[in-house]
Design a protein around this motif. Structure first.
Motif, PDB file in Angstrom:
ATOM      1  N   ASP A   8      33.734  -6.766  19.972  1.00 21.71           N
ATOM      2  CA  ASP A   8      35.022  -6.818  20.120  1.00 21.71           C
ATOM      3  C   ASP A   8      35.799  -8.097  19.556  1.00 21.71           C
ATOM      4  O   ASP A   8      34.977  -8.958  19.621  1.00 21.71           O
ATOM      5  CB  ASP A   8      35.319  -6.689  21.823  1.00 21.71           C
ATOM      6  N   HIS A  10      39.595 -10.296  20.395  1.00 19.90           N
ATOM      7  CA  HIS A  10      40.793 -10.373  20.891  1.00 19.90           C
ATOM      8  C   HIS A  10      41.812 -11.565  20.429  1.00 19.90           C
ATOM      9  O   HIS A  10      40.984 -12.671  20.266  1.00 19.90           O
ATOM     10  CB  HIS A  10      41.152 -10.286  22.476  1.00 19.90           C
ATOM     11  N   HIS A  42      34.139  -5.994  27.006  1.00 21.07           N
ATOM     12  CA  HIS A  42      34.427  -4.782  26.146  1.00 21.07           C
ATOM     13  C   HIS A  42      33.106  -4.489  25.301  1.00 21.07           C
ATOM     14  O   HIS A  42      32.862  -3.444  25.095  1.00 21.07           O
ATOM     15  CB  HIS A  42      35.676  -4.922  25.489  1.00 21.07           C
TER      16      HIS A  42
HETATM   17 MG    MG Z   1      38.682  -5.081  23.678  1.00 20.04          MG
END
Ligand code: MG
Length: 160
Positions: A8, A10, A42
């Motif tokens: 993941d 971000h 995540h």
């Molecule tokens: Mg995420």
């Protein structure tokens, strides 16, 4: 046994702290995200779902569903762990990498490891957290984003 992999990333903005692995790392940054943006959780959830053959986090918790807005990622982890236990599996081991130029994560690795072990209800020795910088290149290296990767091994709950 089953193996799963998750990743993941971000984006970062100014803010009042970063949730990483269910621990709030104090700093003047926050994640730009629909949920709390906990990249490590995540990645771990996607690794677990992968090992279970159960799809991915975006399928189970779509960002188009307002019910997921601002929800703590620990909720998603607990639901995924319940799914793992119901399917008859337990954690073999979990290995993770967090890529962050800022903030420095080394002082927080032990806390993150212990917190994750609590969620999984396992000894911390089954969990490993590695932190790497972006070496000054790419979105991580420029401090624009934080990324995470996780690989998980699941064993039959009743097995040795
Ligand atoms: Mg995420």
């Amino acid at each position: 046994m089953r193996i799963g992999f998750g990743t993941d990333i971000h984006r970062l903005d100014v803010g009042d702290g970063l949730p990483i692995g269910g621990v709030t790392v104090p700093c003047l940054l926050s994640f730009v995200a629909h949920s709390d943006g906990d990249v490590l959780l995540h990645a771990i959830i996607d690794a677990l779902l992968g090992a279970l053959g159960a799809g991915d986090i975006g399928m189970l918790y779509p960002d188009t569903d307002s019910a997921n807005r601002g929800r703590p990622s620990t909720d998603f982890l607990h639901e995924t762990l319940a799914r793992m236990w119901e399917a008859g599996y337990r954690l073999g081991n979990l290995d993770c990498v967090v890529h962050a130029q800022v903030p420095k994560l080394t002082p927080h690795k032990a806390t993150i490891r212990g917190t994750l072990a609590g969620h999984f209800q396992v000894d911390p020795s089954l969990i490993n957290i590695k932190a790497k910088t972006g070496e000054g290149v790419g979105p991580v290296g420029r401090g624009e984003a934080i990324a995470a990767e996780a690989v998980v091994l699941l064993l039959p709950a009743g097995g040795a």
